[in-house]
Write a protein that holds these residues in place. Structure first.
Motif, short mmCIF file in Angstrom:
data_model
loop_
_atom_site.label_atom_id
_atom_site.label_comp_id
_atom_site.label_asym_id
_atom_site.label_seq_id
_atom_site.Cartn_x
_atom_site.Cartn_y
_atom_site.Cartn_z
N THR A 1 26.03 36.08 48.90
CA THR A 1 27.41 36.07 49.43
C THR A 1 27.70 37.58 49.67
N THR A 2 28.56 37.88 50.75
CA THR A 2 28.61 39.07 51.21
C THR A 2 30.02 39.66 50.68
N HIS A 3 30.27 40.93 50.37
CA HIS A 3 31.40 41.48 49.92
C HIS A 3 31.56 42.91 50.66
N ARG A 4 32.67 42.89 51.14
CA ARG A 4 33.27 44.24 51.84
C ARG A 4 34.23 44.83 51.17
N TYR B 1 25.97 42.94 48.53
CA TYR B 1 25.56 41.47 48.31
C TYR B 1 25.34 40.86 47.03
N THR B 2 25.59 39.73 46.73
CA THR B 2 25.27 39.25 45.56
C THR B 2 24.47 38.06 45.68
N THR C 1 29.62 47.60 52.50
CA THR C 1 28.93 46.19 52.32
C THR C 1 28.14 46.13 51.05
N SER D 1 23.33 42.19 42.37
CA SER D 1 24.20 42.71 43.58
C SER D 1 23.62 43.99 43.90
#
Length: 306
Positions: free
Chosen positions: A247-250, A259-260, A257, A279
């Protein structure tokens, strides 16, 4: 430009998820070539799921031979390793990665299904998760395209009370209203590559790659490549006892950015599993870390579920 020749499996779901691709390519002309003999789709002599690429071999052969220009794949069903001479050129924006429950009787959820109810799936991953979460349910195998499985569910003589299917499959064939519950990924972890449509071309066909690039989603590409790395390092394929996702987190305006990456492996009876997630700001490196931990956890042995 000559019309793009697009190859896709001839199942109803495959054709329905390919139709919007043709529309989005406009004004570039395109012709659809359906393939009826994919090993995993055949009604008779249906190929076993315990192998890599059972749904894609026929289409890839046609692509290599120059009979089509683009192959449309559900990434989770595509070969783990790129076929020599071919490349995954474009990834469409990812859809919902969860699985869902579809029941014959309205209003039921995974928690409210009565003890002894029969729930059908051919997936090792789903079977293990169901046996862990609801050991009182009767889990039975079922194969075939989604529409075929839905017909079996409606047939009271089939003995099937419910199905577990991909949420994106129900959305793509326009049957979202049939979903009785979207199941948490903490209960049933999705397959690596879930809900991603990938467009494959010949490596040197730059004209086709330029024509389809407007469909490309860069976030999905990062997630897809991280998940394919796990499949390659762990020796996985579409029905292996392996699951996970990226999954992408901003943060803030999106300048930062992270990522997990999650991956888990499990026993077929659902009694044991290893579940790892990390992550970081480099999805590929995070995926490598997850693989390393999976391999060394409990000296490579599965651990009992809590």
């Amino acid at each position: 430009m000559e019309p793009l020749r697009i190859g896709a499996r001839a199942s109803m779901m495959s054709l329905m998820q390919t139709a919007p691709i043709l529309a989005r390519l406009a004004p570039t002309p395109a012709i659809l070539h359906p393939f009826y003999g994919a090993g995993g789709d055949r009604v008779k002599n249906r190929a076993a799921l315990e192998a890599d690429g059972v749904f894609s071999e026929e289409i890839e052969t046609a692509l290599l031979a120059g009979e089509i220009d683009i192959a449309v794949h559900c990434l989770k069903d595509a070969p783990t390793h790129d076929t020599p001479g071919l490349t995954m050129a474009t990834y469409l924006r990812r859809d919902d990665i969860s699985d869902c429950l579809v029941t014959r009787e309205d209003g039921l959820t995974l928690d409210s299904l009565p003890a002894g109810a029969t729930i059908a799936t051919a997936s090792v991953r789903r079977t293990a998760a169901l046996r862990a979460y609801r050991p009182d349910l009767n889990v039975v195998p079922i194969r075939g395209p989604v529409d075929e499985r839905l017909r079996a569910l409606q047939d009271r003589n089939s003995g099937v009370d419910a199905l577990i299917v991909a949420t994106c499959s129900m959305e793509r064939i326009g049957l979202t209203h049939r979903i009785t519950e979207r199941i948490s990924t903490e209960i049933i972890c999705p397959p690596l590559g879930a809900a991603i449509i990938a467009l494959q071309t010949r490596e040197g066909d730059m004209e086709t790659r330029r024509a389809i690039f407007k469909l490309h989603d860069s976030d999905t590409e990062v997630q897809a490549e991280a998940e394919r790395l796990i499949l390659r390092q762990m020796g996985g394929f579409c029905n292996a006892p392996l699951a996970g996702y990226c999954t992408t987190h901003r943060v803030g305006s999106g300048a930062l950015t992270s990522y997990t990456v999650r991956a888990c492996t499990f026993s077929a009876d659902g009694g044991s599993m290893i579940d790892v997630r990390h992550s970081g700001d480099d999805a590929e490196e995070v995926a490598k870390t997850v693989c390393q931990e999976l391999k060394r956890s409990a000296d490579g042995k599965l651990v009992k579920r809590p």
